[in-house]
Scaffold this active site. Structure first.
Site, mmCIF file in Angstrom:
data_model
loop_
_atom_site.group_PDB
_atom_site.id
_atom_site.type_symbol
_atom_site.label_atom_id
_atom_site.label_comp_id
_atom_site.label_asym_id
_atom_site.label_seq_id
_atom_site.Cartn_x
_atom_site.Cartn_y
_atom_site.Cartn_z
ATOM 1 C CB CYS A 123 -10.206 8.810 18.070
ATOM 2 S SG CYS A 123 -9.032 7.948 17.004
ATOM 3 C CD GLU A 146 5.925 2.992 -7.499
ATOM 4 O OE1 GLU A 146 6.220 4.053 -6.915
ATOM 5 O OE2 GLU A 146 4.755 2.656 -7.783
ATOM 6 C CG ASP A 184 -3.388 1.847 -8.135
ATOM 7 O OD1 ASP A 184 -4.111 2.791 -7.765
ATOM 8 O OD2 ASP A 184 -3.039 0.929 -7.368
ATOM 9 C CB CYS A 211 -8.170 0.760 17.198
ATOM 10 S SG CYS A 211 -8.333 1.494 15.543
ATOM 11 C CB CYS A 217 -7.088 6.279 -3.824
ATOM 12 S SG CYS A 217 -5.624 7.283 -4.164
ATOM 13 C CB CYS A 274 -15.180 3.518 18.611
ATOM 14 S SG CYS A 274 -13.494 3.752 19.228
ATOM 15 C CD GLN A 327 -4.879 -0.911 -2.394
ATOM 16 O OE1 GLN A 327 -5.384 -0.238 -1.498
ATOM 17 N NE2 GLN A 327 -4.740 -0.461 -3.631
#
Length: 463
Positions: free
Chosen positions: A89, A345, A393, A167, A420, A83, A295
Site C-alpha cells: 500500500c 484566499e 499558510d 487502515c 507544509c 499493518c 487539516q
C-alpha cells in the site's frame, strides 16, 4: 528474445530521498578493469545505515529501483510494521521505522532546508510528535479498481489498487464506512473505473469524520447519475448506511466524467442527510463540504493553532491579515483576539465557508476576500489598511518571491509563517530578510506520522 542480466549485490543505505526511500551507491568494475561504474539504487522500506541484499536486473544501467531482499545489518530503529497492507500500500512509507526515529529525521529535514538557504538551523526545535501516531486522519480517499475492489494505490504504481481490509492511520469509524460501501459494491456487482479505457462506474470514495462531533460524510464519485438502472442499488445503499452507520450525517453521490483523476464533482446528488458535516477545532465550529480543505490531523492541527497564537502575540487593538486563509482555520482563533481581521484566499468556495464559519462562531470583526495572494494583499491594504500581524499558510509550492516582497514592503510588526514544505518555506523567508525581519524560533510539528511530510510554525519580527 534477449535475456536480461541479473546480479545479486550488497548495498548499504547512505540516506533517504524525499519520498522516504533508501538510497545506495555501488561502484562496479568495468569490463576492462578501470574507470569503475557508478550504480545508484533506490530501495524502498530501508533505513539509513542498513546493509541489504538486492537483486538488480540490468545492473549496467546507471540507476535502478529494487526491492530489499535479506537485511544483513538492520538499523536499531527498525520495527515491525503493524499493518498487513504495508508492503504494497502506498498510503504509508515508514511503518517499519520507530516513531522516535521518524521525528528525529523530520527535525533534520527542516534543519537541512534552512541551511541550504544560508539560514541558522540552530533555530529549529525538536519536532513535536503526535500523542498517538495511529488512527489520526479525519479524511481518506479510497480508489476503485476496474473490478470494483476498493483501496489505495500501490507504492509507485498509480495503475494498480491494493484492496484494503483495514487502515491504521484512519479512524475506525471511517474504516467501517469504507468496508460497508465495499460490501455493497460486491453485492451488486458494480464495476470500478478504468483510467486507461475511460470507462466504468465507480471512481473514488471519500470519507470524512469529525473526531469532536462524531459526524461522518461518505461521498461516492461515479461516472453516472444515481438513477435509472442504478436506482435500486442506490436505494439499498441509503438504507444500509442509515441503519448501520447512524453517525453518517452526509451521504453524497458526485458525478465526475472528467479524464483527470481527481475527486471533483460536475453534478452533486444528496442521498441522505445534509451536504456538509460539522467539525470543531480549538473551540471553533466549522462546516466541511466534500471539497473543503481542512487539516487532516485535527489533534496536531490544534497544536499548530496554539503555536501560531503564541508566536503571533495578538492584541485587542491590532489589525491582522490571514493570507491563504482557507475556511478560517487560523482566522477565527485570531479574530477573537484582535480588533479586526482580514482573510485572503483564491478559492471562492473556501471564502464563502470562512464567512459562514465566522458568523456561526459569532465573530463580526472579519472580512474575507476571494483573490490571489499578491493582488489580494494590495487590494486589502487599500480598504483595510496595513496589518500589525500577518499570518501566511501557503500551499506546498510556497508563496513565491513576489508575494513575500510585497509582504516585506507592507512591514507588519510580526509575521507568522505556517508551512507544509520546509524547502519552499526557507526560500520564502530569505525574501524577507532585506526588509529588516529577523527569523525567530522554528517549530516543526508532525501532522502525518509514517509519511515523509512535516509541518512547521515560525515567526519573524521587524527590527
Amino acid at each position: 528474445m534477449t535475456n536480461i542480466k541479473e546480479e545479486t549485490l550488497i548495498a548499504t543505505i547512505d540516506h533517504l530521498d524525499d519520498r522516504g526511500n533508501g538510497q545506495a551507491v555501488i561502484w562496479r568494475e568495468s569490463d576492462r578493469g578501470f574507470n569503475p561504474r557508478k550504480l545508484k539504487l533506490t530501495i524502498p522500506q530501508t533505513l539509513k545505515g542498513e546493509s541489504v541484499k538486492v537483486v538488480v536486473d540490468d545492473p549496467d544501467k546507471k540507476r535502478r529501483k529494487v526491492e530489499a531482499g535479506e537485511i544483513l545489518v538492520a538499523s536499531p530503529e527498525r520495527t515491525e510494521a503493524p499493518c498487513p497492507h504495508f508492503e504494497l500500500c502506498g498510503g504509508c512509507v515508514w511503518q517499519h521505522w520507530t516513531y522516535e526515529g521518524q521525528l528525529k529525521h523530520k527535525t533534520e529535514q527542516v534543519k537541512n532546508a534552512l541551511e541550504s538557504e544560508g539560514l541558522d538551523s540552530g533555530l529549529v526545535l525538536d519536532t513535536i510528535g503526535a500523542d498517538n501516531p495511529w488512527n489520526y486522519r479525519n479524511k481518506m480517499e479510497f480508489t476503485f479498481s476496474p473490478e470494483g475492489e476498493m483501496g489505495q494505490h500501490e507504492q509507485g504504481n498509480f495503475r494498480k489498487i491494493v484492496p484494503l481490509e483495514t487502515c491504521l492511520i484512519a479512524g475506525q469509524n471511517m474504516v467501517d464506512g469504507m468496508l460497508e460501501v465495499g460490501q455493497w459494491v460486491k453485492e451488486f456487482g458494480l464495476k470500478g473505473y478504468n483510467k486507461d479505457k475511460h470507462e466504468g462506474l465507480l471512481r473514488h470514495l471519500m470519507v470524512r469524520e469529525s473526531f469532536v462531533t462524531g459526524e461522518m460524510m461518505l461521498a461516492l464519485f461515479a461516472t453516472q447519475t444515481p438513477d435509472g438502472e442504478l436506482a435500486a442499488a442506490v436505494e439499498n445503499l441509503v438504507e444500509r448506511i442509515t441503519k448501520k452507520l447512524p453517525n453518517v450525517k452526509s451521504l453524497l453521490w458526485l458525478v465526475n466524467t472528467d479524464w483527470a483523476d481527481r475527486t471533483q464533482s460536475e453534478d452533486t446528488h444528496l442521498l441522505a442527510g445534509r451536504d456538509f458535516i460539522y467539525d470543531e477545532m480549538a473551540g471553533y465550529r466549522y462546516r466541511l463540504w466534500f471539497d473543503t480543505f481542512f487539516q487532516t490531523n485535527p489533534k496536531q492541527a490544534q497544536k499548530l493553532v496554539e503555536l501560531a497564537l503564541e508566536m503571533g502575540k495578538p492584541k485587542e487593538d491590532e489589525k491582522m491579515i490571514d493570507l491563504f486563509c482557507g475556511v478560517g482555520t487560523f482566522s477565527l482563533p485570531f479574530a477573537a483576539r484582535v480588533k479586526e481581521l482580514a482573510g485572503i484566499e483564491i478559492v471562492e468556495t473556501s471564502i464563502e465557508s470562512a464567512k459562514r464559519n465566522a458568523i456561526d462562531n459569532d465573530l463580526h470583526n472579519t472580512i474575507f476576500l476571494a483573490r490571489d495572494a499578491r493582488n489580494g494583499l494590495a487590494e486589502m491594504q487599500e480598504q483595510f489598511g496595513f496589518a500589525d500581524i500577518l499570518l501566511i499558510d501557503p500551499p506546498r509550492s510556497g508563496a513565491g518571491g513576489k508575494v513575500m516582497r510585497r509582504i516585506g514592503r507592507s512591514k507588519p510588526k510580526r509575521i507568522v509563517y505556517v508551512s507544509c514544505n520546509p524547502d519552499t518555506f526557507a526560500k520564502d523567508v530569505t525574501e524577507l530578510l532585506p526588509f529588516g525581519y529577523v527569523l525567530k524560533t522554528v517549530q516543526p510539528v508532525d501532522l502525518f506520522p509514517h509519511t515523509t511530510h512535516v509541518e512547521l510554525v515560525t515567526w519573524l519580527e521587524l527590527v
